[in-house]
Every structure is written in C-alpha cells, then in structure tokens.
Scaffold this motif. Structure first.
Motif, PDB file in Angstrom:
ATOM      1  N   PRO A  76       0.803  -1.225   0.000  1.00  0.00           N
ATOM      2  CA  PRO A  76       0.000   0.000   0.000  1.00  0.00           C
ATOM      3  C   PRO A  76       0.838   1.279   0.000  1.00  0.00           C
ATOM      4  CG  PRO A  76      -0.803  -1.539   1.657  1.00  0.00           C
ATOM      5  CD  PRO A  76       0.485  -2.101   1.118  1.00  0.00           C
ATOM      6  N   LEU A  77       1.989   1.246   0.653  1.00  0.00           N
ATOM      7  CA  LEU A  77       2.813   2.456   0.740  1.00  0.00           C
ATOM      8  C   LEU A  77       3.835   2.579  -0.378  1.00  0.00           C
ATOM      9  CD1 LEU A  77       3.379   2.536   4.595  1.00  0.00           C
ATOM     10  CD2 LEU A  77       1.676   3.771   3.242  1.00  0.00           C
ATOM     11  N   ARG A  78       3.994   1.533  -1.172  1.00  0.00           N
ATOM     12  CA  ARG A  78       4.915   1.560  -2.321  1.00  0.00           C
ATOM     13  C   ARG A  78       4.174   1.051  -3.542  1.00  0.00           C
ATOM     14  NH1 ARG A  78      10.735   1.529  -2.231  1.00  0.00           N
ATOM     15  NH2 ARG A  78      10.442   1.607  -4.464  1.00  0.00           N
ATOM     16  N   LYS A  79       3.442   1.917  -4.186  1.00  0.00           N
ATOM     17  CA  LYS A  79       2.624   1.515  -5.331  1.00  0.00           C
ATOM     18  C   LYS A  79       3.462   1.081  -6.521  1.00  0.00           C
ATOM     19  CE  LYS A  79      -1.352   2.352  -3.478  1.00  0.00           C
ATOM     20  NZ  LYS A  79      -2.266   1.307  -3.138  1.00  0.00           N
ATOM     21  N   ASP A  80       4.774   1.341  -6.478  1.00  0.00           N
ATOM     22  CA  ASP A  80       5.651   0.946  -7.579  1.00  0.00           C
ATOM     23  C   ASP A  80       6.300  -0.408  -7.339  1.00  0.00           C
ATOM     24  OD1 ASP A  80       7.202   1.917  -5.445  1.00  0.00           O
ATOM     25  OD2 ASP A  80       8.843   2.466  -6.792  1.00  0.00           O
ATOM     26  N   LEU A  81       5.880  -1.119  -6.277  1.00  0.00           N
ATOM     27  CA  LEU A  81       6.544  -2.346  -5.874  1.00  0.00           C
ATOM     28  C   LEU A  81       5.533  -3.471  -5.675  1.00  0.00           C
ATOM     29  CD1 LEU A  81       9.481  -2.852  -3.669  1.00  0.00           C
ATOM     30  CD2 LEU A  81       7.386  -3.775  -2.761  1.00  0.00           C
ATOM     31  N   ALA A  82       5.863  -4.665  -6.167  1.00  0.00           N
ATOM     32  CA  ALA A  82       5.052  -5.872  -5.937  1.00  0.00           C
ATOM     33  C   ALA A  82       5.970  -6.975  -5.433  1.00  0.00           C
ATOM     34  CB  ALA A  82       4.345  -6.306  -7.213  1.00  0.00           C
ATOM     35  N   ILE A  83       5.400  -7.866  -4.656  1.00  0.00           N
ATOM     36  CA  ILE A  83       6.170  -8.973  -4.081  1.00  0.00           C
ATOM     37  C   ILE A  83       5.533 -10.295  -4.483  1.00  0.00           C
ATOM     38  CG2 ILE A  83       6.963 -10.066  -1.953  1.00  0.00           C
ATOM     39  CD1 ILE A  83       6.779  -7.298  -0.621  1.00  0.00           C
ATOM     40  N   VAL A  84       6.333 -11.186  -5.049  1.00  0.00           N
ATOM     41  CA  VAL A  84       5.887 -12.559  -5.305  1.00  0.00           C
ATOM     42  C   VAL A  84       5.979 -13.280  -3.966  1.00  0.00           C
ATOM     43  CG1 VAL A  84       6.355 -14.723  -6.527  1.00  0.00           C
ATOM     44  CG2 VAL A  84       6.730 -12.518  -7.687  1.00  0.00           C
ATOM     45  N   THR A  85       4.819 -13.680  -3.412  1.00  0.00           N
ATOM     46  CA  THR A  85       4.791 -14.291  -2.090  1.00  0.00           C
ATOM     47  C   THR A  85       4.749 -15.817  -2.138  1.00  0.00           C
ATOM     48  OG1 THR A  85       2.397 -13.962  -2.042  1.00  0.00           O
ATOM     49  CG2 THR A  85       3.762 -12.292  -0.970  1.00  0.00           C
ATOM     50  N   TRP A  86       4.210 -16.388  -3.187  1.00  0.00           N
ATOM     51  CA  TRP A  86       4.187 -17.838  -3.365  1.00  0.00           C
ATOM     52  C   TRP A  86       4.318 -18.127  -4.853  1.00  0.00           C
ATOM     53  CZ3 TRP A  86       4.363 -21.578   0.224  1.00  0.00           C
ATOM     54  CH2 TRP A  86       3.920 -21.301   1.518  1.00  0.00           C
ATOM     55  N   ALA A  87       5.045 -19.131  -5.182  1.00  0.00           N
ATOM     56  CA  ALA A  87       5.110 -19.599  -6.571  1.00  0.00           C
ATOM     57  C   ALA A  87       5.361 -21.103  -6.522  1.00  0.00           C
ATOM     58  CB  ALA A  87       6.229 -18.902  -7.328  1.00  0.00           C
ATOM     59  N   TYR A  88       4.678 -21.812  -7.371  1.00  0.00           N
ATOM     60  CA  TYR A  88       4.927 -23.248  -7.425  1.00  0.00           C
ATOM     61  C   TYR A  88       4.572 -23.795  -8.790  1.00  0.00           C
ATOM     62  CZ  TYR A  88      -0.072 -24.369  -7.032  1.00  0.00           C
ATOM     63  OH  TYR A  88      -1.417 -24.485  -7.265  1.00  0.00           O
ATOM     64  N   THR A  89       5.191 -24.882  -9.100  1.00  0.00           N
ATOM     65  CA  THR A  89       4.871 -25.676 -10.280  1.00  0.00           C
ATOM     66  C   THR A  89       4.721 -27.110  -9.791  1.00  0.00           C
ATOM     67  OG1 THR A  89       6.156 -24.217 -11.715  1.00  0.00           O
ATOM     68  CG2 THR A  89       5.680 -26.411 -12.559  1.00  0.00           C
ATOM     69  N   GLU A  90       3.660 -27.758 -10.222  1.00  0.00           N
ATOM     70  CA  GLU A  90       3.458 -29.151  -9.820  1.00  0.00           C
ATOM     71  C   GLU A  90       4.717 -29.946 -10.183  1.00  0.00           C
ATOM     72  OE1 GLU A  90       0.960 -30.337  -8.114  1.00  0.00           O
ATOM     73  OE2 GLU A  90      -0.443 -28.668  -8.273  1.00  0.00           O
ATOM     74  N   THR A  91       5.124 -30.867  -9.326  1.00  0.00           N
ATOM     75  CA  THR A  91       6.373 -31.612  -9.490  1.00  0.00           C
ATOM     76  C   THR A  91       6.509 -32.230 -10.872  1.00  0.00           C
ATOM     77  OG1 THR A  91       6.332 -32.096  -7.129  1.00  0.00           O
ATOM     78  CG2 THR A  91       7.809 -33.418  -8.481  1.00  0.00           C
ATOM     79  N   LYS A  92       5.465 -32.848 -11.368  1.00  0.00           N
ATOM     80  CA  LYS A  92       5.537 -33.516 -12.669  1.00  0.00           C
ATOM     81  C   LYS A  92       5.685 -32.541 -13.829  1.00  0.00           C
ATOM     82  CE  LYS A  92       0.553 -33.683 -13.143  1.00  0.00           C
ATOM     83  NZ  LYS A  92      -0.631 -34.458 -13.147  1.00  0.00           N
ATOM     84  N   ASN A  93       5.454 -31.254 -13.578  1.00  0.00           N
ATOM     85  CA  ASN A  93       5.526 -30.247 -14.641  1.00  0.00           C
ATOM     86  C   ASN A  93       6.758 -29.350 -14.542  1.00  0.00           C
ATOM     87  OD1 ASN A  93       2.990 -31.036 -15.729  1.00  0.00           O
ATOM     88  ND2 ASN A  93       1.985 -29.903 -14.089  1.00  0.00           N
ATOM     89  N   ARG A  94       7.669 -29.680 -13.657  1.00  0.00           N
ATOM     90  CA  ARG A  94       8.847 -28.827 -13.468  1.00  0.00           C
ATOM     91  C   ARG A  94       9.832 -28.966 -14.623  1.00  0.00           C
ATOM     92  NH1 ARG A  94       9.225 -29.376  -6.978  1.00  0.00           N
ATOM     93  NH2 ARG A  94       7.356 -28.141  -6.642  1.00  0.00           N
ATOM     94  N   ASN A  95      10.727 -27.990 -14.715  1.00  0.00           N
ATOM     95  CA  ASN A  95      11.790 -27.941 -15.731  1.00  0.00           C
ATOM     96  C   ASN A  95      11.247 -27.861 -17.155  1.00  0.00           C
ATOM     97  OD1 ASN A  95      13.902 -28.147 -13.766  1.00  0.00           O
ATOM     98  ND2 ASN A  95      13.376 -30.309 -13.576  1.00  0.00           N
ATOM     99  N   GLN A  96      10.085 -27.240 -17.297  1.00  0.00           N
ATOM    100  CA  GLN A  96       9.504 -27.035 -18.617  1.00  0.00           C
ATOM    101  C   GLN A  96       9.272 -25.553 -18.911  1.00  0.00           C
ATOM    102  OE1 GLN A  96       6.366 -29.870 -19.710  1.00  0.00           O
ATOM    103  NE2 GLN A  96       6.887 -31.039 -17.871  1.00  0.00           N
TER     104      GLN A  96
END
Length: 159
Positions: A76-96
């Motif tokens: 809210p105080l830095r409208k020019d900034l975003a944070i990736v808080t979670w990211a995942y790829t299902e195990t069988k779909n990784r490295n693609q």
C-alpha cells in the motif's frame, strides 16, 4: 507436449478473486509443507481497500489443469513495488519453463500498472528456492525483521 497454454489473472477485488487467490496459496502451502513441517500459511489480513493489491496468476493447459501458479501482493505504501509471495509448479511439470512464463507475464502485467520493481519472498533457509530465483536475476538479498524471510530483488538500485 502441452499446447494451448493460457494464463489466468486473478485480482482480489474481482468476483471470487480472493477465493481463487486463497485456493492457490493453500495448494502452494500444502506442497511446501510436505518438506517443511513447520511451514505456516500466514493469513492474509485485508480490508476491502487492500483487495485490489492482491494478485494471482495461473498457467493452465487446454483442459484447465493448473501447471504453475503464483501469488503476489502490492504494498500500500509503495505503489511501484510488488512482491511474489508464493510460486509453485506441480512436481511432474517442473523444468519445462512454466514458472518462467508466469514470471514474464506477471512482470509485463505489473509494468502496465506502473509497478517498476518486483521482489520475491523466500525462506532464508530455502537454498533451492533462492537458487531458482537467482537464475532469473533475483539475487540481491534484503533482510527483514523476520530472520526466516529474505526478499530477492533483481534491481537493488530501484529501492
């Protein structure tokens, strides 16, 4: 192998936006908790004004199966900034390259909102995650009050 990939944007103030964001967060937490028994899903404390500052992106195949997803928050105080808080790829779909596609999409999406800086939130003890993000240019660690969290940034000067 998989054709007709599509990326779906979810924003907190859209109809069902928070439900979709929380579903993604819970799945990421479930996957993370398998290897980290002390993992806790921090609750999102939001007001109606904050909902438009919460985002999620999903990469799906032509059948609607989620291949990779991420959640992000805008400060809210830095409208020019975003944070990736979670990211995942299902195990069988990784490295693609699925997470790469999502990250590229998120950065493009945020640039349209005049968000110039994207940080990635990582557990300070999660070396695999930090190495993964370092390969994408997120290397400058920013310490926080919470010793278990580090923020990675690709452009430290922009802070």
């Amino acid at each position: 192998m998989t054709t007709n990939l599509r990326i779906i944007n979810h924003v907190g103030d859209q109809p069902c936006g928070m439900d979709k964001i929380n579903r993604i967060r819970e799945r990421a937490h479930d996957l993370y908790s398998v290897n980290n028994r002390d993992a806790i899903l921090k609750p999102l404390i939001v007001s109606d004004d904050d909902l438009k500052e919460l985002y999620a992106f999903e990469l799906c195949d032509s059948n609607g199966n989620v291949l990779s997803a991420m959640t992000c928050e805008q400060l809210p105080l830095r409208k020019d900034l975003a944070i990736v808080t979670w990211a995942y790829t299902e195990t069988k779909n990784r490295n693609q390259g699925y997470c790469n596609k999502l990250l590229d999409h998120a950065i493009t999406y945020f640039s349209q909102l005049n968000i110039k800086l994207v940080l990635v939130e990582c557990k300070s003890i999660d070396c695999d995650s930090q190495q993964f993000w370092a390969q994408k240019g997120f290397v400058n660690g920013i310490a926080t009050e919470d010793p278990t969290v580090v923020y990675l940034c690709s452009n430290i000067e922009a802070l």
